[in-house]
Design a protein around this motif. Structure first.
Motif, mmCIF file in Angstrom:
data_model
loop_
_atom_site.group_PDB
_atom_site.id
_atom_site.type_symbol
_atom_site.label_atom_id
_atom_site.label_comp_id
_atom_site.label_asym_id
_atom_site.label_seq_id
_atom_site.Cartn_x
_atom_site.Cartn_y
_atom_site.Cartn_z
ATOM 1 N N VAL A 31 2.435 -0.157 -0.201
ATOM 2 C CA VAL A 31 1.381 0.097 0.799
ATOM 3 C C VAL A 31 0.092 -0.600 0.368
ATOM 4 N N ILE A 32 -0.235 -0.459 -0.916
ATOM 5 C CA ILE A 32 -1.495 -1.054 -1.393
ATOM 6 C C ILE A 32 -1.412 -2.579 -1.380
ATOM 7 N N ALA A 33 -0.271 -3.115 -1.829
ATOM 8 C CA ALA A 33 -0.131 -4.585 -1.819
ATOM 9 C C ALA A 33 -0.281 -5.112 -0.397
ATOM 10 N N ARG A 34 0.340 -4.408 0.546
ATOM 11 C CA ARG A 34 0.243 -4.829 1.954
ATOM 12 C C ARG A 34 -1.198 -4.744 2.464
ATOM 13 N N MET A 87 16.086 -5.140 -10.312
ATOM 14 C CA MET A 87 14.725 -5.178 -9.772
ATOM 15 C C MET A 87 14.799 -5.273 -8.244
ATOM 16 N N SER A 88 13.986 -4.493 -7.595
ATOM 17 C CA SER A 88 14.053 -4.540 -6.132
ATOM 18 C C SER A 88 13.402 -5.819 -5.633
ATOM 19 N N SER A 89 13.845 -6.258 -4.488
ATOM 20 C CA SER A 89 13.230 -7.481 -3.955
ATOM 21 C C SER A 89 11.876 -7.139 -3.344
ATOM 22 N N PHE A 90 10.991 -8.101 -3.392
ATOM 23 C CA PHE A 90 9.660 -7.918 -2.817
ATOM 24 C C PHE A 90 9.790 -7.921 -1.302
ATOM 25 N N PRO A 91 9.221 -6.927 -0.641
ATOM 26 C CA PRO A 91 9.397 -6.859 0.802
ATOM 27 C C PRO A 91 8.888 -8.092 1.535
ATOM 28 N N ALA A 92 7.995 -8.813 0.905
ATOM 29 C CA ALA A 92 7.455 -9.970 1.614
ATOM 30 C C ALA A 92 8.348 -11.195 1.466
ATOM 31 N N SER A 93 9.355 -11.093 0.579
ATOM 32 C CA SER A 93 10.120 -12.302 0.292
ATOM 33 C C SER A 93 10.788 -12.897 1.537
ATOM 34 N N PRO A 94 11.690 -12.150 2.182
ATOM 35 C CA PRO A 94 12.109 -12.654 3.489
ATOM 36 C C PRO A 94 10.993 -12.294 4.462
ATOM 37 N N SER A 95 10.706 -13.169 5.378
ATOM 38 C CA SER A 95 9.559 -12.849 6.225
ATOM 39 C C SER A 95 9.884 -11.688 7.131
ATOM 40 N N PHE A 150 7.857 -2.996 6.686
ATOM 41 C CA PHE A 150 6.693 -3.705 6.177
ATOM 42 C C PHE A 150 5.875 -2.827 5.232
ATOM 43 N N TRP A 151 5.644 -1.593 5.638
ATOM 44 C CA TRP A 151 4.746 -0.740 4.863
ATOM 45 C C TRP A 151 5.463 0.146 3.850
ATOM 46 N N PHE A 152 6.623 0.631 4.209
ATOM 47 C CA PHE A 152 7.183 1.739 3.425
ATOM 48 C C PHE A 152 8.449 1.383 2.649
ATOM 49 N N TYR A 193 -8.740 -0.848 -3.643
ATOM 50 C CA TYR A 193 -7.277 -0.785 -3.551
ATOM 51 C C TYR A 193 -6.650 -0.418 -4.895
ATOM 52 N N MET A 194 -7.208 -0.936 -5.972
ATOM 53 C CA MET A 194 -6.639 -0.618 -7.283
ATOM 54 C C MET A 194 -6.779 0.873 -7.602
ATOM 55 N N MET A 195 -7.849 1.459 -7.086
ATOM 56 C CA MET A 195 -8.069 2.901 -7.299
ATOM 57 C C MET A 195 -6.950 3.714 -6.646
#
Lengths: 370, 389
Positions: free
Chosen positions: A222-225, A1-9, A37-39, A181-183
């Motif tokens: 992108v959407i989560a961000r 599983m890839s790490s969440f980009p937000a995990s490390p700040s 951050f975005w991509f 955003y969900m759309m």
């Protein structure tokens, strides 16, 4: 599983790039940070769960119109056709001209609102559309034909907010943000019937990887961000606007919320007994009111900054959940609070969501994506 | 591939049906049942194709170029669909064409090379959030003008996008301070001198909390104040007080210990429109008294009532938050069945009708309810109360 980009700040990321010698070019490191951050692809679990909750919430909101549908969106409702036409065609927008000496001038008269309910006069069609929208909402929650039903749910929600504009409150803005955003997000990738159907077809076709975990996608990130940034803007706006009011400074603002008969459960004897008890004990009252104000303002101010740091993220998320739990219980704004909690869910890393849902529902551990 | 999983099949079927709908419109008009069914079916098929394509794209079973084509197909479908609406349905036509333009933008983004795609997406993200920031900052702060830059950016660049997508909220929750709730009380007067009151919101009549909260918003929509104070303030205050003294029984005059903003609350033009519309709604809803179908409405008096927040000191003294003196009614006018104000020069218009209780501890209390007197419910002067003070 890839790490969440937000995990490390994002700040840690930037520092680490400096440590390998990228600090020669500051603009490059900013671009790199922006790019990361975005991509960076993200796993779908957070967005999948947000889609599920958003679907359930919008289904309830749509259903709630059923009790008095024609009063809100009917041709002879609170806002009738004449009023709607006035609202959208004769609603002047004034603008301050560039000169210091001229008064405001009228820029435009029309507003960009759209809804079939503005035009429909046949109540059968109104009810048909209402139940159609409700069906789309339920399918969205279930993750059935997810993309299509999410788009239809967003359109459906727009039909109501644009038509029943005098009956809206904060919750409507929040659910529309979620739906928007969900759309755009690939929300079908987790916790959806679509995913199960896709797996079924793959297995039937003899695909060896039929049970492979959903791929992390850039669009998910992108959407989560975007949800995260939007949430921070909401909190920042709410906090800074509160700081204009004296009651938030002297710690009495919370009383305006707790003792407002029309907004809170003061018709429930236990609640009234509780706030009367508070009122009769000044020190306790002062401590609770002041700490409530400080908690609200500090949380809303600090959240947009501290949520990005790994060490303080959980504190901020927990604080936000606590705040909205309080709003739900004390002010009866349950659906609004649930919308806010769904928005704040965007800060929870997908691997945490996955572990939690596996623990709750006994799902099997999926192999990690590379 | 399974033919059901071929997005282009769905899209082309949708476009065909929408084209047929457009042709049908020429013969049968926009609102013939057949036209509506064909149009809706076409829209759903095209949307199904578009949605399926986007799902397959995430599965890497579909290329970005194919998806760009589908986006253009969907844009074309929406354009066709938008053209099927008659001019009376202008908002839906505008929405279809607006969404069609957005899909063309999506198609362009999809075919860009990776770096250009990132730049384009970054640009769109910036546009989106700068727009939202202008919505947040273009609101007037208390007692001051809003930011010139924010209001101009909002008005010229972002307004269309934000209102179209309903992203125009300023998120100023409970600011600068939590305020009291606004209620609307309607007194419906029938031809035969009978009357009834209708008050919103009403917890007992709302089937669920959400309904109650929506009704609170309905009433709040009448609470936007006019931008300017009346120029002839002294004159209209005197007129109101003289009319109060001439009224039988008398209506309490307003003295200068009360601030002007508490005595007089003229609504904004927007709120006035809301009040007119609500008057029409009430006249339709309660057209006749329940048992007299031949009796019609004579007029409707509307009062905006601010339900004050009980102070902590009063609650500590066991005062009732529902005591009549906690309510501050303002007269919004008398309206006929068509929602037209009967007398725009009514001396009580937009003025407070105070509900007060005499405060002498040595005498029994007297409740003076100017609202009931003004509405016509109370025909004699107030007398001593039997209840607690």
């Amino acid at each position: 599983m890839s790490s969440f980009p937000a995990s490390p700040s994002i700040f840690e990321r930037k520092n680490s790039s400096k440590s390998v010698g990228a600090d020669n070019n500051a603009s490059f490191s900013w671009l790199e940070a922006w790019n990361t951050f975005w991509f960076t692809p993200q796993d779908p679990y957070t967005i999948g769960l947000m889609r599920l909750f958003t679907g359930l919430l919008i289904a309830f909101i749509t259903f709630s119109y059923s009790f008095d549908l024609l009063a809100f969106v009917g041709p002879e409702g609170f806002l009738d056709k004449t009023s709607m036409d006035e609202l959208r065609k004769e609603n002047p927008i004034f603008i301050t001209p560039p000169s210091w000496f001229d008064g405001p001038k009228e820029l435009d008269k029309s507003v960009y609102i759209w809804s079939p309910y503005i035009h429909l006069e046949n109540t059968t069609w109104i009810w048909a559309i209402h139940f159609g929208v409700l069906g789309a909402n339920l399918c969205m929650a279930a993750g059935l034909f997810t993309r299509m039903t999410t788009i239809l749910s967003w359109m459906g929600a727009m039909f109501y907010v644009q038509r029943a504009s005098s009956a809206l409150f904060g919750m409507d803005a929040m659910i529309l943000i979620l739906l928007f955003y969900m759309m755009l997000a690939p929300g079908w990738q987790a916790y959806s019937l679509d995913r199960l159907i896709m797996k079924h077809f793959k297995r039937k076709a003899g695909d060896k990887d039929w049970d492979a975990p959903a791929e992390p996608l850039i669009s998910t990130n992108v959407i989560a961000r975007m949800v995260q940034i939007h949430f921070c803007i909401i909190y920042m706006a709410a906090a800074t606007s509160k700081l204009q009011g004296a009651a938030w400074w002297n710690g009495t603002a919370l009383w305006g919320v707790l003792a407002n008969y029309e907004f809170n459960p003061m018709h429930v004897p236990a609640y009234t007994a509780f706030i009367t008890f508070l009122a009769k004990h000044r020190l306790l009252w002062e401590i609770l009111m002041t700490s409530g104000c400080v908690f609200t303002v500090v949380l809303e101010t600090a959240f947009p900054f501290l949520v990005w740091h790994r060490n303080t993220r959980w504190l901020m998320i927990s604080g936000s959940v606590l705040l909205h739990l309080g709003i739900a219980l004390l002010m009866g704004l349950t659906t609004f609070s649930l919308c806010m909690m769904t928005l704040v869910l965007s800060f929870v890393p997908p691997e945490t969501i996955k572990s939690l849902t596996d623990w709750l529902f006994g799902g099997k551990k999926e192999p990690q994506n590379a | 591939m399974n033919p059901y999983l071929k997005p282009w099949n769905w899209m082309l079927a949708g476009i065909f049906l929408l084209g047929a709908c457009l042709a049908l419109v020429q013969f049968a008009g926009s609102f013939a049942t057949a036209t509506i069914i064909v149009g809706l079916l076409g829209f759903f098929l095209a949307l199904a194709g578009f949605s399926l394509g986007s799902t397959l794209l995430t599965q890497k079973a579909f290329s970005t170029f194919q998806m760009a084509g589908l986006s253009l197909g969907m844009a074309f479908s929406l354009f066709l669909g938008g053209s099927c609406f008659s001019p009376a349905w202008d908002t839906m036509s505008m929405a279809s064409h607006g969404l069609s333009l957005a899909l063309i933008l999506v198609a362009i983004c999809l075919v860009l090379p990776p770096l250009a795609k990132k730049i384009a997406i970054s640009g769109l993200i910036l546009f989106h959030f700068i727009g939202i920031s202008t919505a947040v900052t273009s609101l007037e702060p208390p007692g001051a003008a809003p930011s010139y830059i924010a209001t101009n950016l909002w008005a010229y660049c972002f307004r269309h996008y934000l209102t179209f997508m309903y992203l125009n909220n300023a998120y100023h929750f409970y600011s600068p301070e939590p305020g009291p709730a606004t209620l609307l009380w309607f007194r419906i007067q029938y031809d035969d001198a009978s009357f009834r009151w209708f008050k919103i919101p009403n917890r007992k009549e709302s089937p669920i909390t959400m309904h109650y909260q929506r009704m609170l918003s309905v009433t709040e929509s009448t609470n936007m104040a006019a931008a300017n104070n009346p120029e002839n303030w002294e004159e209209i205050l005197q007129k109101r007080n003289l009319a109060g003294l001439a009224h039988m029984p008398q209506i309490t005059p307003l003295n200068r210990t009360i601030s002007q903003s508490s005595m007089y609350r003229e609504p904004s033009e927007h709120s006035k429109r809301m009040v007119n519309s609500y008057a029409r709604y009430i006249s339709r809803k309660f057209q006749h008294p329940q048992d007299k179908p031949n009796v019609n409405i004579d007029h409707i008096k509307i009062y905006k009532v601010t339900h004050g927040i009980i102070t902590v000191q009063d609650l500590a003294r066991d005062y009732d938050p529902l005591d009549k003196t906690m309510f501050y009614p303002y007269f919004l006018g008398s309206f006929d069945k068509t929602g037209k104000m009967i007398d725009p020069n009514d001396p009580f218009l937009y003025f407070l009708l105070p509900i007060t209780r005499s405060n002498n501890p040595n005498e029994p209390s007297v409740l003076t309810d100017s609202l009931e007197i003004h509405a016509g419910d109370q025909k004699v002067a107030p007398t001593q109360e039997g209840g607690k003070k």
